[in-house]
Motif scaffolding. Structure first.
Motif, PDB file in Angstrom:
ATOM      1  N   ARG A  25      35.444  39.933  44.102  1.00 52.07           N
ATOM      2  CA  ARG A  25      36.681  39.624  44.235  1.00 52.07           C
ATOM      3  C   ARG A  25      37.627  39.080  43.327  1.00 52.07           C
ATOM      4  NH1 ARG A  25      41.371  40.208  49.034  1.00 52.07           N
ATOM      5  NH2 ARG A  25      43.935  41.358  47.591  1.00 52.07           N
ATOM      6  N   SER A  26      38.274  39.302  42.275  1.00 54.88           N
ATOM      7  CA  SER A  26      38.656  38.378  41.216  1.00 54.88           C
ATOM      8  C   SER A  26      39.926  37.646  41.534  1.00 54.88           C
ATOM      9  CB  SER A  26      39.203  39.951  40.173  1.00 54.88           C
ATOM     10  OG  SER A  26      40.366  38.640  38.955  1.00 54.88           O
ATOM     11  N   PRO A  27      39.606  36.078  40.859  1.00 50.26           N
ATOM     12  CA  PRO A  27      41.012  35.790  41.974  1.00 50.26           C
ATOM     13  C   PRO A  27      42.393  36.562  41.631  1.00 50.26           C
ATOM     14  CG  PRO A  27      38.658  34.240  40.882  1.00 50.26           C
ATOM     15  CD  PRO A  27      38.637  36.375  40.119  1.00 50.26           C
ATOM     16  N   TRP A  28      42.635  37.305  40.033  1.00 54.53           N
ATOM     17  CA  TRP A  28      43.707  37.659  40.433  1.00 54.53           C
ATOM     18  C   TRP A  28      44.052  38.347  41.264  1.00 54.53           C
ATOM     19  CZ3 TRP A  28      47.229  35.258  36.855  1.00 54.53           C
ATOM     20  CH2 TRP A  28      46.522  34.388  35.720  1.00 54.53           C
ATOM     21  N   ASN A  29      42.952  39.429  41.653  1.00 55.72           N
ATOM     22  CA  ASN A  29      43.729  39.874  42.735  1.00 55.72           C
ATOM     23  C   ASN A  29      43.661  39.514  44.150  1.00 55.72           C
ATOM     24  OD1 ASN A  29      41.821  42.522  45.329  1.00 55.72           O
ATOM     25  ND2 ASN A  29      42.611  43.160  43.207  1.00 55.72           N
ATOM     26  N   VAL A  30      43.115  38.185  44.226  1.00 58.56           N
ATOM     27  CA  VAL A  30      43.382  37.817  45.473  1.00 58.56           C
ATOM     28  C   VAL A  30      44.976  37.484  45.360  1.00 58.56           C
ATOM     29  CG1 VAL A  30      42.569  35.687  46.743  1.00 58.56           C
ATOM     30  CG2 VAL A  30      40.906  37.071  46.128  1.00 58.56           C
ATOM     31  N   VAL A  31      45.193  36.621  43.804  1.00 50.38           N
ATOM     32  CA  VAL A  31      46.739  36.281  44.099  1.00 50.38           C
ATOM     33  C   VAL A  31      47.807  37.035  44.315  1.00 50.38           C
ATOM     34  CG1 VAL A  31      48.556  34.843  42.368  1.00 50.38           C
ATOM     35  CG2 VAL A  31      46.321  34.027  42.483  1.00 50.38           C
ATOM     36  N   GLY A  32      47.402  38.015  43.363  1.00 52.22           N
ATOM     37  CA  GLY A  32      48.612  39.310  43.354  1.00 52.22           C
ATOM     38  C   GLY A  32      48.831  39.705  45.037  1.00 52.22           C
ATOM     39  N   GLY A  33      47.813  40.125  45.629  1.00 52.07           N
ATOM     40  CA  GLY A  33      47.477  40.682  46.941  1.00 52.07           C
ATOM     41  C   GLY A  33      48.621  39.660  47.890  1.00 52.07           C
ATOM     42  N   ILE A  34      48.084  38.005  47.884  1.00 53.91           N
ATOM     43  CA  ILE A  34      49.542  37.059  48.557  1.00 53.91           C
ATOM     44  C   ILE A  34      50.780  37.453  48.131  1.00 53.91           C
ATOM     45  CG2 ILE A  34      49.004  35.438  48.770  1.00 53.91           C
ATOM     46  CD1 ILE A  34      46.302  34.453  48.234  1.00 53.91           C
ATOM     47  N   LEU A  35      50.789  37.856  46.360  1.00 59.99           N
ATOM     48  CA  LEU A  35      52.336  37.249  45.712  1.00 59.99           C
ATOM     49  C   LEU A  35      52.930  38.586  46.732  1.00 59.99           C
ATOM     50  CD1 LEU A  35      52.220  36.345  42.416  1.00 59.99           C
ATOM     51  CD2 LEU A  35      53.356  35.274  44.184  1.00 59.99           C
ATOM     52  N   ALA A  36      52.533  39.682  46.445  1.00 56.97           N
ATOM     53  CA  ALA A  36      53.125  41.163  47.227  1.00 56.97           C
ATOM     54  C   ALA A  36      53.601  41.151  48.168  1.00 56.97           C
ATOM     55  CB  ALA A  36      52.177  42.472  46.062  1.00 56.97           C
ATOM     56  N   ALA A  37      52.050  40.584  49.510  1.00 55.18           N
ATOM     57  CA  ALA A  37      52.121  40.617  50.789  1.00 55.18           C
ATOM     58  C   ALA A  37      53.239  39.405  50.991  1.00 55.18           C
ATOM     59  CB  ALA A  37      51.144  40.268  51.204  1.00 55.18           C
ATOM     60  N   THR A  38      53.193  38.325  50.254  1.00 56.82           N
ATOM     61  CA  THR A  38      54.588  37.779  50.553  1.00 56.82           C
ATOM     62  C   THR A  38      56.395  38.054  50.334  1.00 56.82           C
ATOM     63  OG1 THR A  38      52.827  35.458  50.170  1.00 56.82           O
ATOM     64  CG2 THR A  38      55.213  35.059  49.958  1.00 56.82           C
ATOM     65  N   GLY A  39      55.859  39.271  49.388  1.00 53.20           N
ATOM     66  CA  GLY A  39      57.927  39.431  49.005  1.00 53.20           C
ATOM     67  C   GLY A  39      57.871  40.314  49.808  1.00 53.20           C
ATOM     68  N   LEU A  40      57.121  41.626  50.289  1.00 50.74           N
ATOM     69  CA  LEU A  40      57.646  42.131  50.877  1.00 50.74           C
ATOM     70  C   LEU A  40      57.654  41.699  52.614  1.00 50.74           C
ATOM     71  CD1 LEU A  40      57.709  45.097  50.785  1.00 50.74           C
ATOM     72  CD2 LEU A  40      55.681  45.803  51.769  1.00 50.74           C
ATOM     73  N   LEU A  41      56.703  41.081  53.027  1.00 54.82           N
ATOM     74  CA  LEU A  41      56.498  40.688  54.049  1.00 54.82           C
ATOM     75  C   LEU A  41      57.839  39.396  54.889  1.00 54.82           C
ATOM     76  CD1 LEU A  41      52.936  41.260  55.299  1.00 54.82           C
ATOM     77  CD2 LEU A  41      55.135  42.610  55.639  1.00 54.82           C
ATOM     78  N   LEU A  42      57.875  38.650  53.373  1.00 56.89           N
ATOM     79  CA  LEU A  42      58.928  36.577  53.928  1.00 56.89           C
ATOM     80  C   LEU A  42      60.383  37.279  53.309  1.00 56.89           C
ATOM     81  CD1 LEU A  42      55.686  34.375  53.827  1.00 56.89           C
ATOM     82  CD2 LEU A  42      57.034  35.549  56.070  1.00 56.89           C
ATOM     83  N   VAL A  43      59.664  37.070  51.804  1.00 54.67           N
ATOM     84  CA  VAL A  43      60.861  36.788  51.246  1.00 54.67           C
ATOM     85  C   VAL A  43      61.991  37.581  50.922  1.00 54.67           C
ATOM     86  CG1 VAL A  43      62.224  36.522  49.206  1.00 54.67           C
ATOM     87  CG2 VAL A  43      59.703  35.282  49.723  1.00 54.67           C
ATOM     88  N   ALA A  44      61.806  39.613  51.141  1.00 57.30           N
ATOM     89  CA  ALA A  44      62.522  39.948  51.191  1.00 57.30           C
ATOM     90  C   ALA A  44      63.339  40.302  52.310  1.00 57.30           C
ATOM     91  CB  ALA A  44      61.615  41.625  50.868  1.00 57.30           C
ATOM     92  N   PRO A  45      62.598  40.404  53.696  1.00 60.44           N
ATOM     93  CA  PRO A  45      63.015  40.606  54.970  1.00 60.44           C
ATOM     94  C   PRO A  45      63.929  39.129  55.608  1.00 60.44           C
ATOM     95  CG  PRO A  45      60.949  40.172  55.712  1.00 60.44           C
ATOM     96  CD  PRO A  45      61.020  40.608  53.532  1.00 60.44           C
TER      97      PRO A  45
END
Length: 297
Positions: free
Chosen positions: A223-243
């Motif tokens: 898996r590409s490092p960009w793919n890993v970072v993108g998944g972490i960013l999306a999950a963090t924004g959706l599950l932590l920052v937004a709520p």
């Protein structure tokens, strides 16, 4: 005369069954090399190749000794009066070769008929005694499959044995060997899987049809490092920052104004959208399989 021969043949049936009984063995395993597979792991490797548990408390003795010789690991095997030595820079590789040799020796249960049981030698697959035809034990029909990979970490090779059908569903895989290795499978359409070490196996993307002795090469794309970072960013924004950030800054608008609220909204949106874009346009990894006849160039 014919009746005597028939009675003799029937009386020898227990002897014939005894001669064809699957071979079992006792394992005497010793290793002076740190980090080598355990006796239980070695027994599992032999069992995976033979298709049953081989080592018991009774049976022929299989003596395995593992030791270092310079930069190499040596696996010495004694079985049934025969001695074999396997060398490799990797302990796993040396014991893989030793396990394959033991499995072949275990599988060499003589396929004999009534006369063969009498004189202790193999005979043709079909013969007659006083007009009574006796068929020797047939081959199990399996074909050889040599499996390799370009993955640097240890991968184990599996075959699906059953598929549960429920609301979620469950897939069951049986481990065959540690790659690179050679095993035997029944011809036909098979679902194979791979796993890292002793982890849970996941299915290869496509079914594989095996019709003859074959080589299977499995290319693993990380898996590409960009793919890993993108998944972490999306999950963090959706599950932590937004709520968390948005409700807090919304409640505190009277104290801090609108700036913190719009900042948290913008940050969460940027993380979610940016993460999704990074995941969409980068390699998520996968496996590719190449199958060819055994020995083909």
């Amino acid at each position: 005369m014919a009746r005597r021969v028939l009675v003799l043949a029937l009386g020898l049936i227990p002897t014939l069954a005894l001669a064809q009984e699957p071979r079992s063995a006792q394992l005497d395993f010793g290793s002076s090399v740190e980090g080598c597979p355990t006796p239980e792991r070695f027994g599992d490797e032999v069992a995976a190749r033979v298709g049953r548990i081989v080592f018991q408390e009774e049976g022929d003795l299989v003596r395995v000794r593992v030791f270092a010789d310079g930069d190499e690991v040596v696996a010495s095997v004694e079985m049934g009066g025969d001695s074999r030595v396997f060398r490799d820079v990797s302990c796993n590789e040396a014991l893989e070769a030793a396990a394959a040799a033991v499995a072949v020796w275990i599988d060499e249960t003589p396929r004999v008929g009534i006369l063969g049981a009498l004189r202790g030698s193999e005979i043709p697959e079909s013969f007659g005694v006083g007009g009574l035809g006796v068929q020797a034990e047939p081959d199990d029909g399996r074909v050889a499959l040599r499996v390799s990979t370009d993955e640097t970490e240890e991968l184990t090779f599996h075959i699906e044995t059953n598929t549960g059908r429920g609301q979620v569903g469950a897939r069951f895989f049986e481990r065959l060997c540690v790659m690179p290795c050679e095993t035997r499978v029944h011809p036909g359409v098979q679902q194979f899987g791979i796993a890292y070490g002793n982890g849970i196996a996941w299915a290869l993307p496509n079914l594989t049809e095996i019709t003859e002795d074959s080589e299977l090469f499995i290319h693993v794309r990380r898996r590409s490092p960009w793919n890993v970072v993108g998944g972490i960013l999306a999950a963090t924004g959706l599950l932590l920052v937004a709520p968390i950030a948005i409700p807090i800054t919304a409640v505190k608008r009277d104290d801090f104004g609108d700036a913190p609220l719009w900042t948290s909204v913008g940050l969460s949106v940027a993380m979610i959208v940016g993460g999704i874009l990074m995941v969409s346009f980068s390699d998520s990894g996968g496996t590719e399989v190449e199958l060819r006849p055994l020995g083909a160039q």
